[in-house]
Design an enzyme around this catalytic site. Structure first.
Site, PDB file in Angstrom:
ATOM      1  N   ASP A 168      31.979   8.295 -65.820  1.00  0.00           N
ATOM      2  CA  ASP A 168      32.934   8.875 -66.760  1.00  0.00           C
ATOM      3  C   ASP A 168      32.120   9.528 -67.873  1.00  0.00           C
ATOM      4  O   ASP A 168      31.375   8.855 -68.578  1.00  0.00           O
ATOM      5  CB  ASP A 168      33.846   7.796 -67.357  1.00  0.00           C
TER       6      ASP A 168
ATOM      7  N   ASP B 118      46.020   8.441 -62.318  1.00  0.00           N
ATOM      8  CA  ASP B 118      45.834   7.416 -63.342  1.00  0.00           C
ATOM      9  C   ASP B 118      47.172   6.691 -63.470  1.00  0.00           C
ATOM     10  O   ASP B 118      48.139   7.230 -64.015  1.00  0.00           O
ATOM     11  CB  ASP B 118      45.429   8.049 -64.672  1.00  0.00           C
TER      12      ASP B 118
END
Length: 263
Positions: free
Chosen positions: A12, A131
């Site tokens: 990330d 998500d």
């Protein structure tokens, strides 16, 4: 032959650095993405996923130079997502070394984008990133979010997964926001439900804390397991995860890329 389950470290990235938080919040610096990617490739990672977690929020493109530098040093498949809004964005990422491209918020805003990417580059290039968080307002109990988990949609996660695969998504990266960074294990209920509706490979993401957490996700229906903080902190290596999977009878790739099956 049984297909080998994949182990995928996730980077990330924000502002050119690898970051990690809990439940997508309180991000902290974990290191240089190029160095970490090379490190995990050497450990035997089957793929590496690179997500620019602030590109959509900041309304900017993915950091192409970081992707290119990573691709120049890492010779395992590289999936890149974050800030991808068009077919041209996908073309540019592929040109700098990405093998697959992850799309999330832009596909929700304009679902036709999924088919456009699949038609031009093939479904195998497109990873739909979801998500997901628990939400009693939906039939399945799970809702899709956008903008790095910051914005909740009205989309039932299972309905969206089904629609996206019908439109041409080649793979589903299912991120559990509730489990993210907690190290309490993957959301196995979410994995099972996604496996029931998905006709394409499912990658389980969010919640890995120990080596024993990975096999249950595979047995729940995941084709691949993805983790970040347990690798970044050195709590686990890719090899240790693969050893744990083998011990549970899961087929994984060996050090030289061959498929090995536990006996």
């Amino acid at each position: 032959m049984t297909l080998a389950s994949r182990v995928i470290p996730c980077l990330d990235v924000a502002a050119g650095r690898v970051v990690k938080g809990v439940n997508f919040q309180n991000l902290r610096d974990m290191g240089d993405p190029v160095e970490l990617a090379a490190h995990y490739a050497a450990q035997g990672a089957d793929e590496i996923t690179f997500l620019d977690v602030t590109a959509t929020v900041d309304d900017r493109a993915t950091t192409y130079d970081v992707v290119q530098r990573t691709a120049e040093q890492v010779f395992v498949p590289l999936t890149v997502g974050g800030g991808v809004r068009s077919v041209d964005d996908v073309a540019r990422l592929l040109s700098v070394g990405a093998d697959k491209v992850g799309v999330n918020s832009a596909a929700i805003a304009r679902p036709d984008l999924i088919g456009e990417i699949a038609d031009r580059f093939g479904a195998q290039v497109l990873v739909l990133s979801l998500d997901v968080k628990r939400a009693p307002s939906t039939v399945s109990g799970f809702v899709v979010t956008t903008h790095g988990g910051r914005t909740e949609t009205a989309l039932d996660a299972l309905d969206w997964a089904r629609e996206a695969t019908e439109r041409g998504a080649g793979e589903l990266l299912v991120n559990s926001i509730d489990a993210d960074g907690t190290r309490d294990g993957f959301d196995l209920e979410l994995v099972r439900l996604m496996r029931e509706v998905a006709s394409v490979p499912v990658i389980a993401s969010g919640g890995a804390g120990k080596a024993a957490d990975f096999a249950p996700a595979i047995k729940a229906g995941a084709d691949a397991v993805l983790a970040a903080s347990v690798f970044h902190t050195g709590a686990l290596t890719v090899g240790q995860v693969k050893d744990a999977l083998r011990a549970e009878g899961v087929t994984v790739r060996g050090a030289l890329g061959e498929q090995e099956e536990a006996t």
